[in-house]
Design a protein around this motif. Structure first.
Motif, PDB file in Angstrom:
ATOM      1  N   ARG A  34       6.695  -9.367  -5.675  1.00  0.00           N
ATOM      2  CA  ARG A  34       5.250  -9.591  -5.697  1.00  0.00           C
ATOM      3  C   ARG A  34       4.582  -8.679  -4.669  1.00  0.00           C
ATOM      4  O   ARG A  34       4.980  -8.646  -3.498  1.00  0.00           O
ATOM      5  CB  ARG A  34       4.917 -11.050  -5.404  1.00  0.00           C
ATOM      6  N   ASP A  35       3.563  -7.959  -5.113  1.00  0.00           N
ATOM      7  CA  ASP A  35       2.726  -7.132  -4.239  1.00  0.00           C
ATOM      8  C   ASP A  35       1.357  -7.791  -4.150  1.00  0.00           C
ATOM      9  O   ASP A  35       0.639  -7.894  -5.152  1.00  0.00           O
ATOM     10  CB  ASP A  35       2.593  -5.719  -4.811  1.00  0.00           C
ATOM     11  N   SER A  36       1.015  -8.291  -2.968  1.00  0.00           N
ATOM     12  CA  SER A  36      -0.227  -9.025  -2.797  1.00  0.00           C
ATOM     13  C   SER A  36      -0.970  -8.501  -1.563  1.00  0.00           C
ATOM     14  O   SER A  36      -0.449  -8.584  -0.447  1.00  0.00           O
ATOM     15  CB  SER A  36       0.066 -10.515  -2.635  1.00  0.00           C
ATOM     16  N   PRO A  37      -2.179  -7.902  -1.792  1.00  0.00           N
ATOM     17  CA  PRO A  37      -2.864  -7.726  -3.073  1.00  0.00           C
ATOM     18  C   PRO A  37      -2.247  -6.590  -3.888  1.00  0.00           C
ATOM     19  O   PRO A  37      -1.515  -5.765  -3.334  1.00  0.00           O
ATOM     20  CB  PRO A  37      -4.299  -7.376  -2.646  1.00  0.00           C
ATOM     21  N   ALA A  38      -2.535  -6.557  -5.172  1.00  0.00           N
ATOM     22  CA  ALA A  38      -2.007  -5.508  -6.041  1.00  0.00           C
ATOM     23  C   ALA A  38      -2.395  -4.152  -5.486  1.00  0.00           C
ATOM     24  O   ALA A  38      -3.542  -3.924  -5.109  1.00  0.00           O
ATOM     25  CB  ALA A  38      -2.551  -5.675  -7.454  1.00  0.00           C
ATOM     26  N   GLY A  79      -1.238  -2.902  -2.746  1.00  0.00           N
ATOM     27  CA  GLY A  79      -1.207  -2.882  -1.297  1.00  0.00           C
ATOM     28  C   GLY A  79       0.086  -2.387  -0.688  1.00  0.00           C
ATOM     29  O   GLY A  79       0.184  -2.191   0.517  1.00  0.00           O
ATOM     30  N   ASN A  80       1.130  -2.199  -1.517  1.00  0.00           N
ATOM     31  CA  ASN A  80       2.445  -1.753  -1.049  1.00  0.00           C
ATOM     32  C   ASN A  80       2.998  -2.636   0.064  1.00  0.00           C
ATOM     33  O   ASN A  80       3.531  -2.150   1.066  1.00  0.00           O
ATOM     34  CB  ASN A  80       2.397  -0.290  -0.603  1.00  0.00           C
ATOM     35  N   ALA A  81       2.850  -3.950  -0.095  1.00  0.00           N
ATOM     36  CA  ALA A  81       3.442  -4.922   0.826  1.00  0.00           C
ATOM     37  C   ALA A  81       4.312  -5.867   0.027  1.00  0.00           C
ATOM     38  O   ALA A  81       4.161  -7.093   0.088  1.00  0.00           O
ATOM     39  CB  ALA A  81       2.361  -5.669   1.592  1.00  0.00           C
ATOM     40  N   HIS A  82       5.225  -5.307  -0.731  1.00  0.00           N
ATOM     41  CA  HIS A  82       6.015  -6.079  -1.674  1.00  0.00           C
ATOM     42  C   HIS A  82       6.973  -7.036  -0.969  1.00  0.00           C
ATOM     43  O   HIS A  82       7.615  -6.674   0.022  1.00  0.00           O
ATOM     44  CB  HIS A  82       6.833  -5.151  -2.568  1.00  0.00           C
ATOM     45  N   ASP A  83       7.083  -8.237  -1.505  1.00  0.00           N
ATOM     46  CA  ASP A  83       8.060  -9.226  -1.062  1.00  0.00           C
ATOM     47  C   ASP A  83       8.856  -9.713  -2.266  1.00  0.00           C
ATOM     48  O   ASP A  83       8.383  -9.658  -3.407  1.00  0.00           O
ATOM     49  CB  ASP A  83       7.381 -10.443  -0.409  1.00  0.00           C
TER      50      ASP A  83
END
Length: 344
Positions: free
Chosen positions: A311-315, A317-321
Motif C-alpha cells: 500500500r502506498d498512502s497517499p497514492a 507518495g513512494n512510502a510503500h508499506d
C-alpha cells in the motif's frame, strides 16, 4: 510505480473487506514492496519483501516474521543485500528445516534468477543463479509453487518478452532447460496447480501498446503444452499484478489490481474450473491510496484467504508499506455488483 487509467466499464461494488481492519506488516519512510508470504509448518508467517532505494528503485530483500498469527511482527532485517539489484522474491518451504527463496538479481538488463536457502527461515545463504537454458541474461519475475510430491514449478518472464515455465525435482538447485513458453509478449506470469486433476492455471499481463494492461489466463494438464487459446480475464481498463491460488475446495481464486481514476485497488474472481469465472469481488476501495501486488495466503477455509499487499498512502507518495487483512471473503457468494458488470 504503476500507470493509472480509468475503468472501461461501470463497476459499482461493495468492498468485500469494508468492515475489516487493514494491519501494517511494515511501516516507515522506506519503499517496502512486493511481499512473498508463506505459513510455515509451525504456523509462523514469513514475509520476504523488497526494500527499494527511492532514488534508483534498486533493492535488497528483507524479512519479517510473526509467530502469533500475524498480530505482531519482528523488526525487518535484510537477508539478501549486495551491490546488485535483488527484487521480486518468491518463497517456499521444502521441509521441516528447509526453505528456498528465488528472486531476480543483476543490474541494468543483466538479470538472472537466483536462489538462496535457509534451515530456519531466518538466515538465508545465497546459492548462485539458475541455469534455465538461456545463453544470454534476461530472466526476471519468478513465481514458484511446490507440488505434493515435492516437484517445484516456476513461471518467469524474459526481458525480451514472453512468459515461460520450468520445473525442478531437487528443491530448486537445478531446473529443466527446455524454455517452455506459456505465452509470447506476456509479462509477470504466475501459476497455480490443482493436485486433484493435474490442472495448471497461468495468468499474465499484456500491454497492447497504450499502457492499459490486459490480463489473460491459460490452462493445461501438460506443463510442456500451453497451446490452448488464452482466455480474456480482465481486458478492459488497466489491470496488473495477477496471482492465482487453489482453494481448499478445489476452486481457483485469482487476485489482481485494477486502476480506478487515480489509484489502484485489489480485486478478485473465483472459478470452480478455471473456465467460468464469477463476478469481480472488490477487496479494497481506496481512492487516495495505491493497493498493489496482492499475495493471498490460503488456509483451511474455502471461503476466505489471508491477504498481503503493498500500500502506498497517499497514492504516488513512494512510502510503500506491506499490509494485510486477516480474512478476505472469497466464497462464491461474496461478490456484490450492479449495472451488469461481469468482471471482464
Amino acid at each position: 510505480m504503476r500507470e493509472r487509467g480509468g475503468l472501461g466499464a461501470v463497476f459499482v461494488a461493495v468492498a468485500a473487506t469494508a468492515s475489516a481492519t487493514v494491519e501494517n506488516v511494515t511501516s516507515g519512510p522506506e519503499i517496502d514492496y512486493q511481499a512473498a508470504v508463506i505459513r510455515a509448518d509451525d504456523g509462523t508467517r514469513l514475509v520476504v519483501f523488497e526494500r527499494l532505494s527511492p532514488d534508483t528503485l534498486s533493492g535488497d530483500l528483507w524479512l519479517t516474521r510473526s509467530s502469533d498469527g500475524g498480530t505482531n511482527w519482528s523488526e525487518p532485517v535484510p537477508i539478501v543485500a549486495t551491490a546488485a539489484n535483488e527484487r521480486h522474491p518468491t518463497l517456499i518451504q521444502l521441509g521441516p528445516a528447509s526453505y528456498a527463496l528465488f528472486y531476480l538479481k543483476g543490474s541494468g538488463s543483466n538479470f538472472r534468477i537466483a536462489r538462496a536457502t535457509s534451515a530456519d527461515g531466518i538466515a538465508f545463504a545465497e546459492q548462485g543463479t539458475l541455469d534455465l537454458g538461456w545463453p544470454t541474461a534476461g530472466e526476471i519475475n519468478p513465481h514458484v509453487i511446490r507440488h505434493a510430491d515435492g516437484t517445484l514449478t516456476m513461471s518467469y518472464q524474459r526481458l525480451s518478452g514472453g512468459a515461460y515455465v520450468a520445473q525442478s525435482d531437487d528443491g530448486g538447485a537445478t531446473w529443466d532447460t527446455q524454455r517452455t513458453q506459456i505465452a509470447g509478449g506476456a509479462a509477470l506470469p504466475r501459476i497455480a496447480y490443482r493436485e486433484s486433476d493435474g490442472l495448471y492455471l497461468a495468468s499474465y499481463q499484456v500491454n497492447p501498446g497504450n499502457a492499459q494492461l490486459r490480463l489473460y489466463v491459460k490452462t493445461t494438464t501438460d506443463v510442456r503444452d500451453w497451446s490452448a487459446v488464452p482466455q480474456d480475464f480482465a481486458v478492459t481498463g488497466n489491470n496488473h499484478d495477477s496471482l492465482p491460488v487453489v482453494m481448499p475446495d478445489g476452486a481457483f481464486a485469482l487476485f489482481w489490481i485494477r486502476a480506478a481514476d487515480n489509484s489502484f485497488d485489489v480485486v478478485a474472481r473465483r472459478s470452480p474450473d478455471a473456465v467460468g469465472w464469477g463476478p469481480t469481488i472488490a477487496v479494497t476501495d481506496t481512492p487516495d491510496e495505491d493497493d498493489i501486488e496482492p499475495h493471498p495466503l490460503v488456509g483451511a477455509s474455502a471461503e476466505s484467504v489471508e491477504l498481503y499487499w503493498t500500500r502506498d498512502s497517499p497514492a504516488g507518495g513512494n512510502a510503500h508499506d506491506i499490509v494485510r487483512l486477516a480474512a478476505v471473503p472469497i466464497g462464491p457468494g461474496d461478490a456484490i455488483f450492479t449495472d451488469g458488470f461481469d468482471g471482464s
